[in-house]
Structure formats: structure tokens, C-alpha cells
Write a protein that holds these residues in place. Structure first.
Motif, mmCIF file in Angstrom:
data_model
loop_
_atom_site.group_PDB
_atom_site.id
_atom_site.type_symbol
_atom_site.label_atom_id
_atom_site.label_comp_id
_atom_site.label_asym_id
_atom_site.label_seq_id
_atom_site.Cartn_x
_atom_site.Cartn_y
_atom_site.Cartn_z
ATOM 1 N N TRP A 166 1.113 -1.174 -0.059
ATOM 2 C CA TRP A 166 -0.358 0.026 0.186
ATOM 3 C C TRP A 166 0.729 1.331 0.101
ATOM 4 O O TRP A 166 0.803 2.292 -1.159
ATOM 5 N N GLU A 205 6.091 15.641 17.246
ATOM 6 C CA GLU A 205 5.369 14.462 17.879
ATOM 7 C C GLU A 205 4.292 14.026 18.648
ATOM 8 O O GLU A 205 4.124 13.786 19.289
ATOM 9 N N ARG A 207 1.866 13.482 17.164
ATOM 10 C CA ARG A 207 0.701 12.802 16.158
ATOM 11 C C ARG A 207 1.641 11.526 14.994
ATOM 12 O O ARG A 207 3.172 11.899 15.246
ATOM 13 N N PHE A 208 1.012 11.102 14.864
ATOM 14 C CA PHE A 208 1.665 9.507 13.792
ATOM 15 C C PHE A 208 2.057 9.958 12.768
ATOM 16 O O PHE A 208 0.557 10.669 12.237
ATOM 17 N N TYR A 209 2.219 9.814 11.407
ATOM 18 C CA TYR A 209 2.311 10.054 10.250
ATOM 19 C C TYR A 209 2.103 8.529 9.581
ATOM 20 O O TYR A 209 2.950 7.399 9.693
ATOM 21 N N LEU A 210 1.693 8.188 8.896
ATOM 22 C CA LEU A 210 1.527 7.334 7.153
ATOM 23 C C LEU A 210 2.969 6.939 7.522
ATOM 24 O O LEU A 210 2.832 5.288 7.553
ATOM 25 N N PHE A 213 3.389 5.142 10.508
ATOM 26 C CA PHE A 213 2.919 2.976 11.105
ATOM 27 C C PHE A 213 3.012 2.308 9.824
ATOM 28 O O PHE A 213 3.069 1.147 10.251
ATOM 29 N N TRP A 214 2.763 2.754 7.996
ATOM 30 C CA TRP A 214 3.233 1.731 7.275
ATOM 31 C C TRP A 214 4.122 1.435 7.468
ATOM 32 O O TRP A 214 5.143 -0.613 6.735
ATOM 33 N N PRO A 245 5.035 4.725 21.748
ATOM 34 C CA PRO A 245 4.187 4.406 22.271
ATOM 35 C C PRO A 245 3.555 2.915 22.752
ATOM 36 O O PRO A 245 3.512 2.167 21.328
ATOM 37 N N LYS A 247 0.410 1.496 22.343
ATOM 38 C CA LYS A 247 -0.303 1.421 22.182
ATOM 39 C C LYS A 247 -0.862 1.628 20.377
ATOM 40 O O LYS A 247 -1.022 0.959 19.520
ATOM 41 N N PHE A 248 0.969 2.380 19.754
ATOM 42 C CA PHE A 248 0.934 2.238 18.859
ATOM 43 C C PHE A 248 1.836 1.260 18.288
ATOM 44 O O PHE A 248 1.392 0.784 16.665
ATOM 45 N N GLU A 255 -2.642 -4.741 12.825
ATOM 46 C CA GLU A 255 -2.847 -3.616 10.785
ATOM 47 C C GLU A 255 -2.452 -5.280 10.689
ATOM 48 O O GLU A 255 -2.666 -5.956 8.694
ATOM 49 N N ARG A 259 -3.286 -8.441 7.972
ATOM 50 C CA ARG A 259 -3.787 -8.559 6.282
ATOM 51 C C ARG A 259 -2.594 -9.701 6.163
ATOM 52 O O ARG A 259 -2.577 -10.096 5.195
#
Lengths: 289, 569
Positions: A166, A205, A207-210, A213-214, A245, A247-248, A255, A259
């Protein structure tokens, strides 16, 4: 009279400011390119309302290909490849990049009509990509999708990008498949592009960015794809030790697990993988031996 | 003539006794009309004001705020400054303290148990958190933009922050400004704030609307306990916003009432680094296109000390590389005692038209420009403010044939704009390419002072300019600095630097910047020169400054020792 060399340039305009970047950075720099090239800039528009429009310039024809829904990076370029069917090497480039005047000539000089080259990678400045290459041969274990000249024969042979990624790491996967299928991946240090707007300094810092995460999800996928479950637990362990974190990290793992059932393992490469591990260092991220 | 504006002061009082006291004080000091009520929570109180206020503006004050007697004049000034900054239709609230947007640093224009430092600023600052001790509400704009507070959050905490958030959601800026300076007799109730911010009402309100898992407030960062990462998934239908991007978008949407700023990039060169100079011009070319609707970028190349270099040939080569980019060339003929590099800047400054929208950005020939954030910078360019941004240093190796480095390694954090004042102590935290001066600031520096140093000339210019001008420093990356073999940074013999630094110290000492509490703003070149020649600076430095600096160092050492001992207990 020598004919102009036709070059197709693929660019996926995904971010909201993507079109502004194409208009202000990419397109003017393509216009300034030195040499006899006939450049076609292919944009993919996901808005579904045909709102992405851009005029062609004197030296660059702009063609917008519309798609009704958002595609990931790999899927967008596969979509463009199917639409355009380029006959020669084509360039994949980010919208927030400005090319140096000699980009094409240097990329093609590095290519030197060799059919065994799958990808030629441009050099990003001022922030160089944090990975190595052989200074004599230019060989590198992977090429960044921010600026890569791709061999269409190879691209077709390997069915393009793996769309399961993705977003992020699909360029690493494509590069590895180039090596595994007998093609070289070469870095061209004089083919400079300016990527001033790279993400090195703009991630806050709060927030998180794509990419964060990806990058995590696809790090697990890449490990699983080439080395299977045996190495997956190691990758999971490395991920869990990251200073993020809990939770992240849990969200990344969740995820990946959701998948995983659809992911396809890369099979039949074990021998070549072992052989290439010593030559180009396909043994993980950002390491080159 | 005193400025006046129709507004009322609103106070939510803790009891009837306080109301009685305020009524008496209002009569006694002839304060503007105050609406004094007690009873509802703060959210309901604000809703009532927006619903019922008959004026265009309302000043909300805590009941422990001492309002200055000239508050009417202050409010008028505040409105005028806010209107001038972003246009009368664009702002919803102004306070006197908050968290600055972009830098996320606290700004305060008040005296309270935490602080008494009140730096005056001629322009308001956009904030992402505002302190509720005093807030000026633009009732007209709030009503017009259909401002509403969430029904689910009530109480006596975070009404200021949530009001700010709702302003931004309705495309209204929130500002902090020094004109609303007051004496606030309370340091706030941190415990109550912590309970409220970690409570389910606020947490749900935030998570429902925004993706950020940390919220920056003047009471400290608030953690979102159960962040929802749905916005990161493929085909996400999550339409929540990044609050800080929303604020930035709002800042960028400010339509300049004033004329588009003209930033003159001044490059002093001896024409010996043409390949690097071409890289610099390439970065300007890219930037010019990116920011053309925000800033008019111009280039002045000031040639000094060219020696045996064929200047005509070099200019032609530069022009070829620049293409459509217009460049003004100045060939300096230095017959002054000034160092060539400084004289080159002086010549370029003199060539710039003196106007409020003219700025000077000194970029050396081996530096380059980062284009992306220049549009944000344009919103902070002000004729009374020196802008200090962030620079990034790169360790580079160059070969003569290329217009790009063979090797380039970024060194993040090498420079730091927040430490700009330490430049004056000889540390290099802000290279000159991090600074954008109003043109008239440099014009005044050169006309009022005789700068005789060489390597520290940049710091001297900044130091002397900031005596009269505001300084706005923000962590916005605007320039790259090359460290390479020809760079003076790597010179081992520091004699020139030491000599220059002494000269710089003597200059600021004699200019009265350091030792006089009231600096003579009209000091002339003659005075300055006389002081310099008399050697007065040496006496001052030896007996005055050394003593003060030693005293400071001793105090710092004692404090460090005290803290160390405390930590062992």
C-alpha cells in the motif's frame, strides 16, 4: 537527424498539496532539463471528480489519468504502467522534487544501454538517502521510489510493485525482486534531484504519520515475505523494542496480523537470496556489506 | 488623541462580595463598564456573552486580574494591531499569554506568580493555546462564523483552550498580544486542570475531532489516553484533522493587507566558489517559483576582494547559470577601514530601496535556501521585526567541476535558533543565513555604527539591529550551510576570530548597549568613533564587564553546586 528520446515520467499526486508541488517544483524543473528529450509527465488523479488539471508546457506534455478511488503508491504506478505501456525506461518521481538540469543525461549515462539493469536511482540532495552503494559499480541493494528510472521489461516481468505494501517499502521490495530476477539496481550519484521537502524535518511528535505506521507494518511484511515466520518473530521483537507508545506498536501489529492472511510469500528465491546476501547485503534495512 | 473602542469588561466572579468590590473599584477608578455576574460555569458564561453582548468586542477577565487604568486605550491598540496583522475578519480572540504556533513555546505578556517579564511586541503572535486570565473576544466575527462551544464540556477549566480550538475550526485566528498586559494575582490551579484534561469529557471531545495524541497547552502538554489511529489505515474514512496543521493553514491563509514582502538575497562573494554559488542560485530559482505569490525574492551579488579573478567572465558564467533569474551585481571598491565582506554587505544594503516591505537576507555563496517553509516565513515578516529561522549544516566535499557536492552529510541540530543570543558570547548558533532583516534595520546599523570587526561582523549586525527591532525566532528551516575544506570554520589559527570578537565587544561596549540601562538611540558615528579611539572600551571591559561576567559565572556555579547537593539528599 537524431530523434528526440521519449521519456515517460510517472507521478502519483496523492497528498493535498501534491498538485501544487507538481506545478511549482517538478514541472518547471522538467521544463529546464538539458538534452534532447521528449518528456511526457503522467499524473494519476484519485479525486474521482476529474479536478486535477494541469496544462502542458513547451517541452513537457502533461497527461492526467483519472481513477475513481485512492490507490497506494505501488498500485498507482502499476495503474499508470498499464495505461501508458512505456516502451523505454520510465521515470518514477515524487511530486515534491525538483530535478537538476542533467538528471536524464546522467541517469541514461549510468544505464549505458545495459539490459541487465532493472532500476537506476537518482541521488537526493540536500538530504542523501541513508544507505550505501558501491562507489565503483554504483550497485546498491535498493533504490528509493522518490526518483527511479525503471526498466519496463523487468517491471512487466515481475508484475510491477507489490500492491499489498500500500504505502512505503514497496520500493525496497521492487529492488530486491530486481536483484532476485537477475537485474541490477544502480545508484547514479551525478543524477541529482533536490528533495528539499523530504520528511526528515517536518514530522512533529504530537501525532503519527503514514510513514511511521506503514513503515512498521511493511517492515514486518517484508521480513515475512522473504524469510517467513522464522524471522518474523525477530522482526516483531525489534519492533516492540522501538521507543514508541505501546498502543501505537499494538496498532501496527494488529494491522499486520489482519493483513497477513492475504500476503503472498516470495517463493523459489531461497538460493538466490543466500547468494545475494553476500553480494549486495539483502539482509535487512539500510545495511550494506 | 486617545483611541477608544466600544467594548465591555465581563467578569465571572466567585461570589457576591467580589461583585460589590468591583463595583466600588469601577466607580473609584472610572473603569469602563463591567458586567459582573456569579453563578454559571465558564462555558455557559462565554456563551451568554456571545449571545447577549451589544458591542463588537468583549473583554473577559478573571476576578483576580488587576486591569490597568488605561485598559480602554489598550484594547483599542490590541484591536488595531490584530486587524493590521491578519485583517479585521480573520481573528476571533486575543489573549496576553499562550503557546506560540509553529514553535510551541510559551509566550507571556503579563505579570503573575510565574513571570514578570513583559517584552513589548509591535505585532501579535498566533497561538495554539491561550491563557484565559484576559481574553478579548471579537463578538462580531464569532457570531458571523457561527462559533459554538461543545455542549458536552462544561466547568471552570480549559474553556480558554476549547474556545481557541473552536475559533480555529471556524477559520478564526487566536492571538497573543502585549497590549493586553495585566497583573494576574493567581498562578492557576494545576491540579484542577490535570483532572479536567484527563477526564472523559475533554478526552472524548478531542479524540472525536483531532488526530493528535499530545495537546500543547499553556498548563503543559496533555496526553490523549486512548488515541485512535484509524486515520493511518488504508482507505480510511476518518476525517479528523491534525489540529496544528489546521492552525498553520489558518496562518497561511492570512491575506496580507500590506504589499508583498520583497526579500533581497544578498550574497557576498570573491568569485572563487562559483560552483557553490551556482548551487545557491539553483536553490533560489526553485524557491522563487514555490513562493512567488507570498514573497518577491531578488538576488544581489556583491563582489568583493575578487583580486585576480576575471570579474566579467565570472559574471557572465553566473548569468548563464541563473537563466531567467534576475541578479543585481555590485562590484565593491572598498576604500574604508571596514573588512571586505562587511563592506560588500553595506554596498548591497545601500542599493536596496528603503521601504517597509523590503528585507535583506544574507546568504553566503556556499550556503543555499530551503524553499518549502518560506511561505510560512512570509507571514512573520514585519518591518519592525528581525526574523530568525533555523539553518541546517552539511559536511560536504566538493570537486571543482560539479554544482553539487560529491559527499554531503547533514548534521541536524548543529545550529539552533532558540540559542541565538549565545552568538554574542562567541558561540555560533545562528549563522547569518538564518536571519532576515528589515532593510531599514541594516541601513540604520551601517549609518549609526562603524563596524570594524571581520569574522564576527554578522553577530555585530544582529546585535546592533535588535536594539531597536523585535526579534522573532522560530524553528522554521530556511537555509543550508556548507562545511567544507575552504570554510573558515575549519581554520586552526583563530587569531582573526579573537581579534574580531574583541573588536565586536568593544563596539557594543562603546555603543552603550551593555553598560547603560538607557541606550542612546541616536548615537552618532562621530561619538562612536571617538569612544573607540580613546580606548575607553578597554577600561570598560577590564573593570566593568569582566566584573559583571565573573559575578554571573560565580552565581551560576553556586546555583549548580546547590542543585548538585540537593540532588544527593
Amino acid at each position: 537527424m537524431e530523434l528526440k528520446k521519449a521519456v515517460d515520467v510517472f507521478c502519483s499526486v496523492s497528498a493535498s498539496d501534491g498538485l501544487d508541488n507538481v506545478r511549482n517544483l517538478l514541472l518547471p524543473s522538467l521544463e529546464r532539463l538539458a538534452g534532447d528529450y521528449c518528456t511526457s509527465l503522467h499524473l494519476v488523479d484519485f479525486t474521482g471528480d476529474d479536478s486535477v488539471t494541469l496544462e502542458s508546457t513547451e517541452k513537457v506534455s502533461v497527461i492526467v489519468h483519472h481513477n475513481s478511488h485512492q490507490l497506494g503508491f505501488g498500485a498507482a504506478h502499476n495503474f499508470l504502467f498499464d495505461k501508458v505501456k512505456p516502451s523505454g525506461f520510465f521515470l518514477i518521481i515524487n511530486s515534491d522534487i525538483s530535478c537538476s538540469e542533467n538528471l536524464f543525461s546522467e541517469l541514461f549515462k549510468t544505464l549505458d544501454d545495459r539490459e541487465d539493469v532493472g532500476i537506476v536511482e537518482g541521488r537526493q540532495l540536500p538530504y542523501e538517502h541513508p544507505k550505501g552503494f558501491n562507489p565503483l559499480t554504483g550497485e546498491t541493494n535498493w533504490a528509493s521510489g522518490a526518483c527511479m528510472l525503471v526498466n519496463p521489461v523487468f517491471f512487466k516481468q515481475v508484475d510491477g510493485f507489490d500492491e499489498d505494501f500500500w504505502m512505503y517499502c514497496e520500493d525496497v521490495d521492487l529492488s530486491w525482486r530486481a536483484w532476485l530476477n537477475g537485474y541490477k539496481v544502480v545508484h547514479s550519484p551525478k543524477a541529482v534531484v533536490y528533495h528539499y521537502t523530504g520528511g526528515f524535518f517536518e514530522y512533529r511528535e504530537d501525532r503519527f504519520y503514514l510513514e511511521q505506521f506503514w513503515g512498521g507494518v511493511n517492515y514486518l511484511y517484508l521480513t515475512y515475505k522473504y524469510w517467513g515466520n522464522i524471522h518474523l518473530w525477530k522482526a516483531t521483537f525489534v519492533l516492540k523494542r522501538q521507543y514508541l507508545p505501546k498502543k501505537f506498536k499494538d496498532a501496527i501489529l494488529a494491522e499486520f496480523i489482519s493483513r497477513k492472511k492475504n500476503y503472498k510469500r516470495a517463493k523459489g528465491y531461497r538460493g538466490r537470496l543466500l547468494a545475494l546476501r553476500d553480494r549486495i547485503g539483502i539482509n535487512g534495512f539500510n545495511s550494506y556489506r | 488623541m486617545k483611541r477608544q473602542t466600544e467594548f465591555k469588561i465581563y467578569r465571572l466572579c466567585r461570589d457576591e462580595k467580589t461583585i460589590t468590590r468591583f463595583k466600588e473599584e469601577g466607580r473609584k477608578y472610572q473603569l469602563p463598564e463591567q458586567v459582573l455576574i456569579t453563578g454559571p460555569d465558564y462555558f455557559t458564561f462565554i456563551e451568554g456573552i456571545i449571545r447577549d453582548c451589544k458591542d463588537d468586542f468583549a473583554l473577559l477577565c478573571h476576578d483576580d486580574v488587576v486591569v490597568p487604568l488605561n485598559i480602554a486605550e489598550r484594547v483599542a491598540e490590541c484591536i488595531e494591531k490584530a486587524n493590521q496583522y491578519c485583517g479585521s475578519e480573520k481573528w476571533g480572540m486575543v489573549g496576553n499569554a499562550g503557546v506560540e504556533a509553529i514553535s510551541l513555546r510559551t509566550v507571556r505578556f503579563l505579570k503573575d506568580p510565574h513571570t514578570a517579564v513583559v517584552p513589548y511586541r509591535s505585532t501579535p503572535i498566533p497561538v495554539v493555546s491561550v491563557d484565559g486570565n484576559v481574553t478579548l473576544l471579537n463578538i462580531k466575527n464569532l457570531r458571523k462564523n457561527k462559533f459554538e462551544l461543545p455542549a458536552t464540556v462544561r466547568g471552570f477549566h480549559m474553556y480558554d483552550f476549547i474556545s481557541l480550538v473552536e475559533c480555529y475550526r471556524k477559520k478564526l485566528l487566536v492571538l497573543a498580544d502585549s497590549s493586553l498586559y495585566v497583573y494576574h494575582r493567581s498562578g492557576g490551579v494545576q491540579k484542577g486542570f490535570d483532572e479536567f484534561s484527563s477526564g472523559s469529557n475533554f478526552q472524548e471531545y478531542w479524540t472525536k475531532n483531532f488526530v493528535n495524541h499530545t495537546v500543547h497547552t499553556i498548563n503543559g502538554p496533555v496526553k490523549i489516553l486512548n488515541p485512535d489511529y484509524g486515520y493511518l489505515k488504508e482507505d480510511s474514512k476518518d476525517h479528523r484533522m491534525d489540529f496544528y496543521s489546521l492552525v498553520k493553514k489558518q496562518i497561511l491563509s492570512i491575506e496580507d493587507a500590506k504589499i508583498r514582502p520583497v526579500v533581497n538575497i544578498v550574497t557576498k562573494t570573491n568569485l572563487r566558489n562559483l560552483n557553490m554559488l551556482k548551487r545557491m542560485l539553483q536553490s533560489v530559482k526553485i524557491s522563487r517559483k514555490v513562493v512567488e505569490s507570498y514573497i518577491d525574492l531578488k538576488v544581489i551579488i556583491s563582489i568583493n576582494n575578487a583580486g585576480s579573478v576575471d570579474v566579467k567572465k565570472a559574471i557572465s558564467e553566473i548569468e548563464n547559470a541563473a537563466g531567467s533569474l534576475e541578479i543585481k551585481f555590485i562590484e565593491c571598491d572598498n576604500k574604508t577601514p571596514m573588512a571586505p565582506r562587511l563592506y560588500a554587505v553595506k554596498c548591497a544594503v545601500e542599493s536596496v530601496k528603503s521601504a517597509d516591505n523590503q528585507f535583506i537576507w544574507i546568504i553566503d555563496d556556499d550556503d543555499f535556501v530551503f524553499p518549502k517553509e518560506l511561505k510560512t516565513v512570509s507571514k512573520y515578516l514585519d518591518s519592525n521585526t528581525i526574523f530568525i529561522g533555523q539553518s541546517e549544516s552539511f559536511d560536504e566535499t566538493w570537486s571543482a567541476d560539479n554544482t553539487f557536492p560529491d559527499i554531503s552529510v547533514g548534521k541536524p541540530g548543529f545550529y539552533n535558533e532558540i540559542s541565538y543570543a549565545r552568538n554574542y558570547l562567541g558561540d555560533n548558533h545562528v549563522p547569518v543565513c538564518s536571519v532576515i532583516f528589515p532593510a531599514k534595520a541594516l541601513e540604520e546599523v551601517f549609518s549609526e555604527h562603524q563596524l570594524l570587526g571581520d569574522y564576527y561582523e554578522d553577530y555585530a549586525m544582529l546585535f546592533l539591529a535588535q536594539i531597536k527591532y523585535n526579534v522573532q525566532y522560530l524553528p522554521i528551516l530556511i537555509a543550508g550551510v556548507s562545511h567544507h575544506d575552504k570554510n573558515t570554520v575549519f581554520e586552526n589559527d583563530r587569531t582573526h576570530w579573537d581579534y574580531s570578537y574583541t573588536t565586536f565587544l568593544s563596539e557594543i561596549t562603546n555603543a552603550g548597549v551593555v553598560n547603560n540601562s538607557s541606550f542612546e538611540l541616536n548615537s552618532t558615528l562621530d561619538n562612536y568613533s571617538r569612544n573607540y579611539k580613546s580606548g575607553k572600551f578597554l577600561l570598560g571591559l577590564a573593570f566593568g564587564k569582566t566584573k559583571t561576567l565573573l559575578g554571573l559565572l560565580v552565581r551560576l556555579k553556586i546555583r549548580t553546586l546547590y542543585n548538585t547537593l540537593r540532588s544527593y539528599r
